[in-house]
Scaffold this active site. Sequence first.
Site, PDB file in Angstrom:
ATOM      1  N   VAL A   1       1.292  -0.947   0.782  1.00 10.65           N
ATOM      2  CA  VAL A   1       0.461  -0.048   1.573  1.00 10.65           C
ATOM      3  C   VAL A   1      -0.792   0.357   0.792  1.00 10.65           C
ATOM      4  O   VAL A   1      -0.704   0.703  -0.388  1.00 10.65           O
ATOM      5  CB  VAL A   1       1.251   1.240   1.910  1.00 10.65           C
ATOM      6  CG1 VAL A   1       0.424   2.187   2.760  1.00 10.65           C
ATOM      7  CG2 VAL A   1       2.583   0.918   2.560  1.00 10.65           C
ATOM      8  N   CYS A   2      -1.961   0.354   1.449  1.00  7.74           N
ATOM      9  CA  CYS A   2      -3.159   1.004   0.917  1.00  7.74           C
ATOM     10  C   CYS A   2      -3.841   1.711   2.082  1.00  7.74           C
ATOM     11  O   CYS A   2      -3.202   2.022   3.079  1.00  7.74           O
ATOM     12  CB  CYS A   2      -4.073   0.029   0.183  1.00  7.74           C
ATOM     13  SG  CYS A   2      -4.928  -1.152   1.234  1.00  7.74           S
ATOM     14  N   ARG A   3      -5.125   1.980   1.967  1.00  6.25           N
ATOM     15  CA  ARG A   3      -5.790   2.740   3.031  1.00  6.25           C
ATOM     16  C   ARG A   3      -5.979   1.906   4.296  1.00  6.25           C
ATOM     17  O   ARG A   3      -5.639   2.336   5.374  1.00  6.25           O
ATOM     18  CB  ARG A   3      -7.132   3.290   2.543  1.00  6.25           C
ATOM     19  CG  ARG A   3      -7.804   4.167   3.587  1.00  6.25           C
ATOM     20  CD  ARG A   3      -9.091   4.823   3.134  1.00  6.25           C
ATOM     21  NE  ARG A   3      -9.497   4.440   1.805  1.00  6.25           N
ATOM     22  CZ  ARG A   3     -10.342   5.136   1.053  1.00  6.25           C
ATOM     23  NH1 ARG A   3     -10.848   6.253   1.490  1.00  6.25           N
ATOM     24  NH2 ARG A   3     -10.700   4.718  -0.138  1.00  6.25           N
TER      25      ARG A   3
ATOM     26  N   GLY B  60      -5.651  -1.884   4.144  1.00 12.61           N
ATOM     27  CA  GLY B  60      -4.994  -3.180   4.037  1.00 12.61           C
ATOM     28  C   GLY B  60      -5.619  -4.173   3.098  1.00 12.61           C
ATOM     29  O   GLY B  60      -5.076  -5.259   2.894  1.00 12.61           O
TER      30      GLY B  60
ATOM     31  N   MET C 291      -2.756   2.704   5.775  1.00 13.19           N
ATOM     32  CA  MET C 291      -2.316   4.052   6.123  1.00 13.19           C
ATOM     33  C   MET C 291      -2.968   4.565   7.402  1.00 13.19           C
ATOM     34  O   MET C 291      -2.366   5.369   8.128  1.00 13.19           O
ATOM     35  CB  MET C 291      -2.594   5.016   4.971  1.00 13.19           C
ATOM     36  CG  MET C 291      -1.560   4.988   3.869  1.00 13.19           C
ATOM     37  SD  MET C 291       0.131   5.390   4.409  1.00 13.19           S
ATOM     38  CE  MET C 291      -0.063   7.090   4.986  1.00 13.19           C
TER      39      MET C 291
END
Length: 108
Positions: free
Chosen positions: A58-60, A62, A87
Site C-alpha cells: 500500500v502507498c498513497r 499505487g 490509500m
Amino acid sequence: MMVPTVDAAGVADDAYLLDVREPDEWAAGHPPGAHHVPMMQIPTRADEVPTDRDVVVVCRVGGRSAQVVAYLKQRGFDNVYNLDGGMFAWAAAGRPVVGEDGSAGHVI
C-alpha cells in the site's frame, strides 16, 4: 514485468497489508492492522514480509507500492500484490482508516 494488483474491495480480511509510505503519511491514516515499512527500508527488512499468505502493498496512489511489489517479485516473492489506487482508493471504497493513536484517520 507485470505487477499484480488488487482493488480495495478485493483485499481479503486475512491479507498482510504492507504500508510503504513515509512516517507522516502512516501517522495520518492507515488500514487497521497494517504493517509499516517505509519504501526505502524494504531492501533491509524484506525478511519481515510473510510468504505464507497474500501480501498487499500500500502507498498513497499505487506508484511506490508497485515498485516495491516488483522488487519483492524479483526476489522470489510470489504472494505480493499492489493495492490499485493506493490509500485514496482504499478510503473511497469505504475501508477503514485509523490514525497513529487509533482514532479515525485520513489520507494525506
